[in-house]
Scaffold this motif. Structure first.
Motif, PDB file in Angstrom:
ATOM      1  N   ALA A   1       0.805  -1.229   0.000  1.00 13.75           N
ATOM      2  CA  ALA A   1       0.000   0.000   0.000  1.00 13.75           C
ATOM      3  C   ALA A   1       0.832   1.270   0.000  1.00 13.75           C
ATOM      4  N   GLY A   2       2.139   1.137   0.167  1.00 13.91           N
ATOM      5  CA  GLY A   2       3.003   2.301   0.080  1.00 13.91           C
ATOM      6  C   GLY A   2       2.957   3.218   1.279  1.00 13.91           C
ATOM      7  N   LEU A   3       3.080   4.506   1.044  1.00  9.97           N
ATOM      8  CA  LEU A   3       3.241   5.481   2.119  1.00  9.97           C
ATOM      9  C   LEU A   3       2.057   5.497   3.076  1.00  9.97           C
ATOM     10  N   GLN A   4       0.872   5.229   2.578  1.00 13.12           N
ATOM     11  CA  GLN A   4      -0.316   5.287   3.434  1.00 13.12           C
ATOM     12  C   GLN A   4      -0.337   4.159   4.458  1.00 13.12           C
ATOM     13  N   ALA A   5       0.469   3.131   4.249  1.00  6.52           N
ATOM     14  CA  ALA A   5       0.544   2.026   5.206  1.00  6.52           C
ATOM     15  C   ALA A   5       1.766   2.124   6.105  1.00  6.52           C
ATOM     16  N   ALA A   6       2.556   3.176   5.926  1.00  7.41           N
ATOM     17  CA  ALA A   6       3.759   3.378   6.742  1.00  7.41           C
ATOM     18  C   ALA A   6       3.379   4.155   8.000  1.00  7.41           C
ATOM     19  N   GLY A   7       3.604   3.571   9.150  1.00 11.67           N
ATOM     20  CA  GLY A   7       3.153   4.181  10.390  1.00 11.67           C
ATOM     21  C   GLY A   7       3.753   5.532  10.687  1.00 11.67           C
ATOM     22  N   GLU A   8       4.940   5.828  10.112  1.00 13.00           N
ATOM     23  CA  GLU A   8       5.631   7.082  10.386  1.00 13.00           C
ATOM     24  C   GLU A   8       5.394   8.157   9.329  1.00 13.00           C
ATOM     25  N   TRP A   9       4.699   7.813   8.239  1.00 14.49           N
ATOM     26  CA  TRP A   9       4.594   8.722   7.107  1.00 14.49           C
ATOM     27  C   TRP A   9       3.935  10.054   7.478  1.00 14.49           C
ATOM     28  N   HIS A  10       2.915  10.020   8.343  1.00 14.79           N
ATOM     29  CA  HIS A  10       2.217  11.259   8.704  1.00 14.79           C
ATOM     30  C   HIS A  10       3.148  12.252   9.388  1.00 14.79           C
ATOM     31  N   GLU A  11       4.216  11.752  10.045  1.00 18.84           N
ATOM     32  CA  GLU A  11       5.192  12.637  10.687  1.00 18.84           C
ATOM     33  C   GLU A  11       6.353  12.967   9.756  1.00 18.84           C
ATOM     34  N   LEU A  12       6.782  11.995   8.967  1.00 20.83           N
ATOM     35  CA  LEU A  12       7.891  12.238   8.051  1.00 20.83           C
ATOM     36  C   LEU A  12       7.509  13.290   7.007  1.00 20.83           C
ATOM     37  N   ARG A  13       6.280  13.238   6.536  1.00 17.97           N
ATOM     38  CA  ARG A  13       5.815  14.181   5.518  1.00 17.97           C
ATOM     39  C   ARG A  13       5.932  15.630   6.002  1.00 17.97           C
ATOM     40  N   LYS A  14       5.733  15.833   7.304  1.00 17.26           N
ATOM     41  CA  LYS A  14       5.823  17.191   7.856  1.00 17.26           C
ATOM     42  C   LYS A  14       7.245  17.752   7.779  1.00 17.26           C
TER      43      LYS A  14
ATOM     44  N   THR B   1      23.181  21.535  10.125  1.00 19.98           N
ATOM     45  CA  THR B   1      22.405  22.159  11.187  1.00 19.98           C
ATOM     46  C   THR B   1      21.144  21.334  11.395  1.00 19.98           C
ATOM     47  N   LEU B   2      20.884  20.928  12.626  1.00 19.61           N
ATOM     48  CA  LEU B   2      19.692  20.141  12.916  1.00 19.61           C
ATOM     49  C   LEU B   2      18.464  21.040  12.957  1.00 19.61           C
ATOM     50  N   GLU B   3      17.393  20.589  12.293  1.00 20.72           N
ATOM     51  CA  GLU B   3      16.146  21.345  12.304  1.00 20.72           C
ATOM     52  C   GLU B   3      15.030  20.623  13.041  1.00 20.72           C
ATOM     53  N   ALA B   4      15.046  19.289  13.043  1.00 16.28           N
ATOM     54  CA  ALA B   4      13.975  18.560  13.724  1.00 16.28           C
ATOM     55  C   ALA B   4      14.422  17.143  14.040  1.00 16.28           C
ATOM     56  N   VAL B   5      13.973  16.654  15.185  1.00 11.58           N
ATOM     57  CA  VAL B   5      14.180  15.271  15.596  1.00 11.58           C
ATOM     58  C   VAL B   5      12.839  14.763  16.112  1.00 11.58           C
ATOM     59  N   VAL B   6      12.347  13.664  15.538  1.00 11.42           N
ATOM     60  CA  VAL B   6      11.013  13.168  15.870  1.00 11.42           C
ATOM     61  C   VAL B   6      11.081  11.677  16.165  1.00 11.42           C
ATOM     62  N   GLU B   7      10.430  11.275  17.256  1.00  8.83           N
ATOM     63  CA  GLU B   7      10.213   9.867  17.561  1.00  8.83           C
ATOM     64  C   GLU B   7       8.730   9.603  17.306  1.00  8.83           C
ATOM     65  N   PRO B   8       8.374   9.162  16.102  1.00  4.60           N
ATOM     66  CA  PRO B   8       6.964   9.125  15.704  1.00  4.60           C
ATOM     67  C   PRO B   8       6.169   8.000  16.360  1.00  4.60           C
ATOM     68  N   GLN B   9       4.965   8.344  16.746  1.00  2.15           N
ATOM     69  CA  GLN B   9       3.990   7.331  17.114  1.00  2.15           C
ATOM     70  C   GLN B   9       3.216   6.942  15.861  1.00  2.15           C
ATOM     71  N   PRO B  10       2.697   5.726  15.797  1.00  5.90           N
ATOM     72  CA  PRO B  10       1.945   5.314  14.603  1.00  5.90           C
ATOM     73  C   PRO B  10       0.746   6.220  14.368  1.00  5.90           C
ATOM     74  N   GLU B  11       0.395   6.388  13.115  1.00  5.47           N
ATOM     75  CA  GLU B  11      -0.796   7.161  12.781  1.00  5.47           C
ATOM     76  C   GLU B  11      -2.022   6.506  13.423  1.00  5.47           C
ATOM     77  N   PRO B  12      -2.882   7.277  14.079  1.00  2.00           N
ATOM     78  CA  PRO B  12      -4.006   6.704  14.832  1.00  2.00           C
ATOM     79  C   PRO B  12      -4.862   5.727  14.041  1.00  2.00           C
ATOM     80  N   ARG B  13      -5.148   6.011  12.774  1.00  2.00           N
ATOM     81  CA  ARG B  13      -6.029   5.117  12.012  1.00  2.00           C
ATOM     82  C   ARG B  13      -5.413   3.734  11.838  1.00  2.00           C
ATOM     83  N   LEU B  14      -4.068   3.651  11.825  1.00  2.00           N
ATOM     84  CA  LEU B  14      -3.407   2.360  11.627  1.00  2.00           C
ATOM     85  C   LEU B  14      -3.468   1.488  12.876  1.00  2.00           C
TER      86      LEU B  14
END
Length: 245
Positions: A23-36, A207-220
């Motif tokens: 299913a690609g990006l929509q099935a990746a639990g971190e995609w909603h955060e990585l896209r940002k 230069t670091l701009e962001a560091v994220v430890e993503p939680q899975p997208e709620p719908r998944l």
């Protein structure tokens, strides 16, 4: 050529059935955060390191990238990526990340999804990325979180009923090679601490701009069996860095 489990037929066929492979990006639990974390792709030259089936390459093209190159060590992965890509400005090349030697100012954006824990040479890869980026270029990547890679086996400890009870974290500060069981095969990965990941980028000049430890997208959480257990420990680390000079 470097170690490449993904061109082993049995392993590859199992990997193709993975939800994120289908299913690609929509099935990746971190995609909603990585896209940002991704920059504006309009008219950008983009490199995707460890591009796999090319999902991020096609996304960049859809978002207006001028030119996209995806590299991967796996010929089988690249064959599928090419078959699924209709954009004329997206190309693929079989190339190990350790063998990159692009000219300065070749790219405006460099991406990588879940690839760098496969290399023993993270600093050298970062140096090559820094060299190949244009001034103010973006470097966005995901890796398996150090809490996830530390013990090595990458599996839960189970209770008497067979339910996941604890996630083992051991030898955290001992960096280096780990043997993980993935899709029924022994796969070599490399553990690094969070300090090493971030300080390597700073040492190279980013230069670091962001560091994220993503939680899975709620719908998944409801759609994917076992996904709720991903809330119990971090599985991934997302980083955005910029070549400020």
């Amino acid at each position: 050529m470097k170690e490449n489990q993904y061109d082993q037929t049995a392993f590859f066929e199992k990997y193709r059935q993975f939800p994120r492979s289908v299913a690609g990006l929509q099935a990746a639990g971190e995609w909603h955060e990585l896209r940002k974390l991704l920059p504006d792709f309009t008219d950008k030259r983009v490199l995707d390191i460890g591009c796999g089936f090319g999902w991020h390459c096609r996304y960049a093209a859809e978002e207006g990238a001028r030119q996209v190159l995806g590299i991967d060590i796996s010929k089988k992965m690249l064959t599928v990526a090419q078959e699924q890509t209709s954009f004329e400005n997206v190309s693929y090349r079989q190339l190990a990340m350790e063998d990159m030697a692009f000219a300065p100012d070749s790219f405006d954006v460099v991406l990588s999804s879940l690839a760098f824990h496969y290399t023993p040479n993270f600093q050298e890869v970062c140096e090559q990325v820094f060299k190949s980026l244009s001034a103010k270029g973006s470097f966005v990547f995901s890796v398996e979180h150090p809490v996830f890679t530390a013990e090595g086996r990458q599996d839960w400890l189970y209770d008497e009923a067979g339910k996941p009870e604890l996630w083992p974290v051991d030898h955290y500060f001992t960096e280096g090679k780990r043997q993980a069981n993935f899709l029924g095969s022994q796969v070599t990965k490399y553990h690094r601490t969070l300090t090493t990941y971030l300080n390597t980028l700073l040492t190279v000049g980013f230069t670091l701009e962001a560091v994220v430890e993503p939680q899975p997208e709620p719908r998944l959480l409801a759609e994917v069996p076992g996904m709720a257990d991903e809330l119990r420990r971090p599985m991934m680390l997302l980083v955005k860095a910029v070549k400020a000079v």
